[in-house]
Motif scaffolding. Structure first.
Motif, PDB file in Angstrom:
ATOM      1  N   PHE A  18       0.791  -1.225   0.000  1.00  0.00           N
ATOM      2  CA  PHE A  18       0.000   0.000   0.000  1.00  0.00           C
ATOM      3  C   PHE A  18       0.824   1.275   0.000  1.00  0.00           C
ATOM      4  O   PHE A  18       0.540   2.182  -0.733  1.00  0.00           O
ATOM      5  N   ASP A 115      -4.706  -1.573  15.568  1.00  0.00           N
ATOM      6  CA  ASP A 115      -4.434  -0.401  14.717  1.00  0.00           C
ATOM      7  C   ASP A 115      -5.171  -0.581  13.394  1.00  0.00           C
ATOM      8  O   ASP A 115      -5.359  -1.716  12.946  1.00  0.00           O
ATOM      9  N   PRO A 117      -4.302  -0.312  10.181  1.00  0.00           N
ATOM     10  CA  PRO A 117      -3.718  -1.199   9.146  1.00  0.00           C
ATOM     11  C   PRO A 117      -3.428  -2.603   9.650  1.00  0.00           C
ATOM     12  O   PRO A 117      -2.909  -3.428   8.903  1.00  0.00           O
ATOM     13  N   THR A 120       0.973  -4.061  14.645  1.00  0.00           N
ATOM     14  CA  THR A 120       2.346  -3.985  14.124  1.00  0.00           C
ATOM     15  C   THR A 120       3.008  -5.358  14.126  1.00  0.00           C
ATOM     16  O   THR A 120       3.710  -5.713  13.183  1.00  0.00           O
ATOM     17  N   ARG A 123       1.865  -7.316  11.181  1.00  0.00           N
ATOM     18  CA  ARG A 123       2.398  -6.792   9.916  1.00  0.00           C
ATOM     19  C   ARG A 123       3.884  -7.105   9.778  1.00  0.00           C
ATOM     20  O   ARG A 123       4.368  -7.388   8.685  1.00  0.00           O
ATOM     21  N   GLU A 145       6.947  -3.701   7.754  1.00  0.00           N
ATOM     22  CA  GLU A 145       5.525  -3.584   8.147  1.00  0.00           C
ATOM     23  C   GLU A 145       4.822  -2.392   7.484  1.00  0.00           C
ATOM     24  O   GLU A 145       3.601  -2.393   7.330  1.00  0.00           O
ATOM     25  N   GLU A 146       5.576  -1.378   7.077  1.00  0.00           N
ATOM     26  CA  GLU A 146       4.950  -0.219   6.431  1.00  0.00           C
ATOM     27  C   GLU A 146       4.326  -0.587   5.081  1.00  0.00           C
ATOM     28  O   GLU A 146       3.509   0.150   4.545  1.00  0.00           O
ATOM     29  N   THR A 149      -0.807  -4.131   4.835  1.00  0.00           N
ATOM     30  CA  THR A 149      -2.104  -3.789   5.437  1.00  0.00           C
ATOM     31  C   THR A 149      -2.883  -5.084   5.630  1.00  0.00           C
ATOM     32  O   THR A 149      -2.958  -5.902   4.713  1.00  0.00           O
ATOM     33  N   THR A 151      -6.337  -7.011   6.099  1.00  0.00           N
ATOM     34  CA  THR A 151      -7.751  -6.766   5.781  1.00  0.00           C
ATOM     35  C   THR A 151      -8.578  -7.987   6.164  1.00  0.00           C
ATOM     36  O   THR A 151      -8.030  -9.012   6.546  1.00  0.00           O
ATOM     37  N   ALA A 157      -9.349  -6.907   0.539  1.00  0.00           N
ATOM     38  CA  ALA A 157      -8.095  -6.328   0.018  1.00  0.00           C
ATOM     39  C   ALA A 157      -8.275  -5.930  -1.451  1.00  0.00           C
ATOM     40  O   ALA A 157      -7.868  -4.841  -1.867  1.00  0.00           O
ATOM     41  N   CYS A 160     -10.377  -2.808  -1.699  1.00  0.00           N
ATOM     42  CA  CYS A 160      -9.634  -1.586  -1.331  1.00  0.00           C
ATOM     43  C   CYS A 160      -8.707  -1.159  -2.475  1.00  0.00           C
ATOM     44  O   CYS A 160      -8.621   0.025  -2.805  1.00  0.00           O
TER      45      CYS A 160
END
Ligand SMILES: Cc1ncc(COP(=O)(O)O)c(C=O)c1O
Length: 321
Positions: A18, A115, A117, A120, A123, A145-146, A149, A151, A157, A160
């Motif tokens: 993402f 969270d 997304p 952490t 992710r 992890e950034e 996301t 879902t 997913a 989105c």
């Protein structure tokens, strides 16, 4: 505990790149509105048609068949059995660790929000899983992890990813046919245009790079800008599913190289407004032979426009998680 066990323990759903796409895409949309729209829509002009589109969307045939079969199965006396083959529902048992962690969580009687997304920890484990599964060591940087996301299943997913790609009725979602029916249904609900590339037994249900380019360019038009004609491409998203449902088609490395080269060339040729490539790889992990993904052959430019969709439903057996 192995990566996939901790993955289970933390009950994940789906992953996507993402962060990359967001930055690139919003930029692209801004450029498009500067070039393309003489008139910025007023708030009052914007009619959200989701409710009527949902009402108009026909029920998927596969869902009807699955519902009717489930009714039939549940109406049978307990001494009679039907093998339900109406849907590809995995019958793999979940790992003991996953079971234990779910029971532990339920015993707390507390299920708070995580969270937005996804937590952490989950992710991070997803990123490790992707790096390991796809041998991402060759890329720099690898995923963290950034880029992830979580879902509610791959279905959300995909929705989105399409939702941030479709903005107007001209926006085309291109995919190969036969295809998982939901791509078309979600595109219709989001108000985009669903277009397809037909595949068949002759090409083993895998398009060539040239097929992709040809079909992509069918959706190119010219638009006047400052007295000049500007080439605009209406394809906003290309959805590719390997291993494929329903055909079972898989890629070999030659095909993956050919397709990724073609996608890269299209991104270079049509930088504005750009497009996303959605890789639906939910069947990763349940194939008997070795697995080739387009991600492994993607250039950095292409990789930055890709979403990878994975799911715990299939190879990890937690369909109703
Ligand atoms: C190709 C494909 N993508 C996505 C999904 C949905 O996966 P999930 O159960 O994670 O929502 C399915 C389910 O059958 C599928 O076949």
């Amino acid at each position: 505990m192995s990566d996939s066990h901790s993955l289970y323990k933390l009950s994940l759903a789906a992953v996507g790149t993402f962060a990359f796409l967001f930055a690139r895409y919003f930029n692209a949309k801004n450029v498009q509105s500067k070039i393309g729209n003489d008139k910025t829509p007023e708030i009052g002009d914007i009619r959200v048609k989701i409710a009527s589109r949902v009402a108009a969307a026909s029920d998927l045939l596969i869902k009807k068949i699955a519902r009717e079969t489930a009714q039939l199965v549940s109406s049978l006396p307990s001494d009679r059995k039907i093998v339900n083959m109406s849907q590809g529902v995995p019958c793999l048992p979940i790992f003991d660790q996953a079971y234990d962690e779910m029971v532990k969580l339920l015993n707390t009687k507390l299920l708070p929000y995580s969270d937005v997304p996804g937590s952490t920890d989950v992710r991070k484990v997803c990123a490790q899983f992707v790096n390991k599964m796809y041998s991402i060591g060759q890329f720099s940087p690898s995923f963290d992890e950034e880029n992830i996301t979580v879902t509610s299943g791959a279905i959300q997913a995909i929705y989105c990813c399409l939702a941030i790609s479709i903005d107007s009725p001209n926006d085309v979602v291109l995919t190969t046919l036969p295809a998982y029916g939901l791509y078309k249904q979600q595109t219709n609900i989001l108000g985009g245009k669903f277009c397809s590339i037909t595949t068949n037994e002759d090409n083993k249900f895998v398009p060539t790079g040239a097929d992709l380019k040809h079909n992509f360019e069918l959706h190119t038009r010219y638009q006047e800008h400052n007295g000049r004609l500007v080439k605009m491409c209406d394809v906003r998203s290309i959805v590719l599913c390997f291993p494929n449902n329903p055909t079972g088609a898989m890629l070999n490395s030659e095909q993956a190289k050919d397709i990724t080269q073609s996608l890269h060339d299209l991104l270079v040729a049509y930088p504005t407004p750009g497009f996303s490539v959605i890789l639906d790889e939910v069947y990763l992990g349940i194939t008997s032979s070795s697995y080739v993904s387009l991600l492994q052959y993607a250039s950095p430019l292409l990789r930055n426009s890709m979403f990878i969709i994975l799911s715990a439903s299939k190879g990890l057996g937690t369909t109703s998680l």
